[in-house]
Scaffold this motif. Structure first.
Motif, PDB file in Angstrom:
ATOM      1  N   GLN A 118       0.818  -1.208   0.000  1.00 21.58           N
ATOM      2  CA  GLN A 118       0.000   0.000   0.000  1.00 21.58           C
ATOM      3  C   GLN A 118       0.857   1.266   0.000  1.00 21.58           C
ATOM      4  O   GLN A 118       0.404   2.327  -0.409  1.00 21.58           O
ATOM      5  N   GLN A 119       2.085   1.128   0.444  1.00 25.62           N
ATOM      6  CA  GLN A 119       2.975   2.288   0.496  1.00 25.62           C
ATOM      7  C   GLN A 119       3.539   2.655  -0.872  1.00 25.62           C
ATOM      8  O   GLN A 119       4.157   3.700  -1.028  1.00 25.62           O
ATOM      9  N   THR A 120       3.298   1.784  -1.869  1.00 24.00           N
ATOM     10  CA  THR A 120       3.814   2.065  -3.214  1.00 24.00           C
ATOM     11  C   THR A 120       2.938   3.061  -3.963  1.00 24.00           C
ATOM     12  O   THR A 120       3.305   3.514  -5.042  1.00 24.00           O
ATOM     13  N   SER A 121       1.780   3.389  -3.406  1.00 24.62           N
ATOM     14  CA  SER A 121       0.874   4.330  -4.067  1.00 24.62           C
ATOM     15  C   SER A 121       0.452   5.430  -3.094  1.00 24.62           C
ATOM     16  O   SER A 121       0.144   5.150  -1.928  1.00 24.62           O
ATOM     17  N   GLY A 122       0.416   6.650  -3.587  1.00 22.49           N
ATOM     18  CA  GLY A 122       0.007   7.762  -2.747  1.00 22.49           C
ATOM     19  C   GLY A 122      -1.493   7.925  -2.678  1.00 22.49           C
ATOM     20  O   GLY A 122      -2.002   8.634  -1.818  1.00 22.49           O
ATOM     21  N   SER A 123      -2.231   7.265  -3.576  1.00 23.02           N
ATOM     22  CA  SER A 123      -3.686   7.386  -3.595  1.00 23.02           C
ATOM     23  C   SER A 123      -4.312   6.174  -2.918  1.00 23.02           C
ATOM     24  O   SER A 123      -3.780   5.060  -2.999  1.00 23.02           O
ATOM     25  N   PRO A 124      -5.462   6.347  -2.245  1.00 21.09           N
ATOM     26  CA  PRO A 124      -6.095   5.204  -1.575  1.00 21.09           C
ATOM     27  C   PRO A 124      -6.550   4.111  -2.537  1.00 21.09           C
ATOM     28  O   PRO A 124      -6.417   2.927  -2.227  1.00 21.09           O
TER      29      PRO A 124
ATOM     30  N   GLN B  27      -7.825   2.672   4.063  1.00 24.70           N
ATOM     31  CA  GLN B  27      -7.864   3.225   2.707  1.00 24.70           C
ATOM     32  C   GLN B  27      -9.297   3.561   2.285  1.00 24.70           C
ATOM     33  O   GLN B  27      -9.532   4.555   1.599  1.00 24.70           O
ATOM     34  N   LEU B  28     -10.263   2.756   2.716  1.00 23.76           N
ATOM     35  CA  LEU B  28     -11.663   3.065   2.421  1.00 23.76           C
ATOM     36  C   LEU B  28     -12.086   4.354   3.114  1.00 23.76           C
ATOM     37  O   LEU B  28     -12.845   5.153   2.556  1.00 23.76           O
TER      38      LEU B  28
ATOM     39  N   ALA C 299      -2.891  -2.264  -5.022  1.00 21.88           N
ATOM     40  CA  ALA C 299      -1.585  -2.851  -4.710  1.00 21.88           C
ATOM     41  C   ALA C 299      -1.719  -3.948  -3.664  1.00 21.88           C
ATOM     42  O   ALA C 299      -1.074  -5.002  -3.758  1.00 21.88           O
ATOM     43  N   MET C 300      -2.574  -3.731  -2.672  1.00 20.08           N
ATOM     44  CA  MET C 300      -2.792  -4.752  -1.644  1.00 20.08           C
ATOM     45  C   MET C 300      -3.449  -5.994  -2.242  1.00 20.08           C
ATOM     46  O   MET C 300      -3.106  -7.128  -1.883  1.00 20.08           O
TER      47      MET C 300
END
Length: 207
Positions: A78-84, A138-139, A90-91
């Motif tokens: 999840q840290q590879t993307s800045g957007s939720p 993220q939600l 990614a997860m």
């Protein structure tokens, strides 16, 4: 053959769990016996039952390790993307990758044949909850006004779909045999869910 006095109880527990994990990954839990685990650590089978209740108890501790590894993968992904939405995708892919790489371990982690004791290994329930909380965060970023119960229900609904895709793929029950079919399905599943999540103002059960 080692003696119990050669190691502390904690050391024995770690050795047994590691040996059982390696055997499960190689053969599948249904082909792993207490005698094989004992041989791998250099002790007698009777010693295992001075540390664990039974073979099922050992497998539950192996699952504890698996859930921790799965959580770490998803947390890193999840840290590879800045957007939720990117973090959720990614997860999802990290979840699939874990299932592909450790098929036997994945099967054991979610096997209904495992008999859960009245007192499960410490932290097992917490690890399951934190995995869903990771998605829930993220939600909440996507819809800050969403209620806590809705976030929890949404995380469970979405991850059930991701898990189902992984399970079907690994059991060869997909009609589509393309190598990346599971990845494409998970992307579609997540995209559809996010669209619903962003437009829905009512709890999922009432939509």
């Amino acid at each position: 053959m080692g003696r119990r006095s050669d190691h502390s109880r904690e050391q024995l527990q770690e050795m047994i769990i590691e040996a059982a994990l390696n055997l499960v990954r190689q053969r599948g839990a249904e082909k792993v016996t207490a005698r094989q685990i004992a041989t791998a650590v250099g002790y007698t089978p009777g010693m295992l039952y001075s540390v664990f209740i039974n073979l099922q108890d050992i497998f539950l501790h192996v699952n504890q390790v698996g859930l921790r590894s799965l959580y770490e993968r998803c947390a890193t992904a999840q840290q590879t993307s800045g957007s939720p939405d990117g973090a959720i995708r990614a997860m999802g892919q990290a979840y699939l990758q874990f299932a592909r790489e450790h098929t036997h371990q994945f099967d054991l982690m979610f096997s209904r044949s495992i008999q859960h004791p009245e007192v499960p290994p410490p932290g097992l329930g917490d690890q399951i909850r934190t995995l869903f909380e990771l998605l829930g965060m993220q939600l909440q970023r996507l819809r800050p006004a969403a209620a806590e119960d809705e976030i929890r229900q949404g995380a469970l609904a979405l991850w059930s779909g991701v898990h189902g895709t992984a399970a079907l793929r690994l059991s060869s029950q997909f009609d589509n045999e393309a190598a990346n079919a599971d990845s494409q399905i998970v992307d579609l599943l997540i995209s559809s869910f996010i669209r619903h999540w962003l437009t829905s103002q009512e709890p999922l059960a009432n939509s």
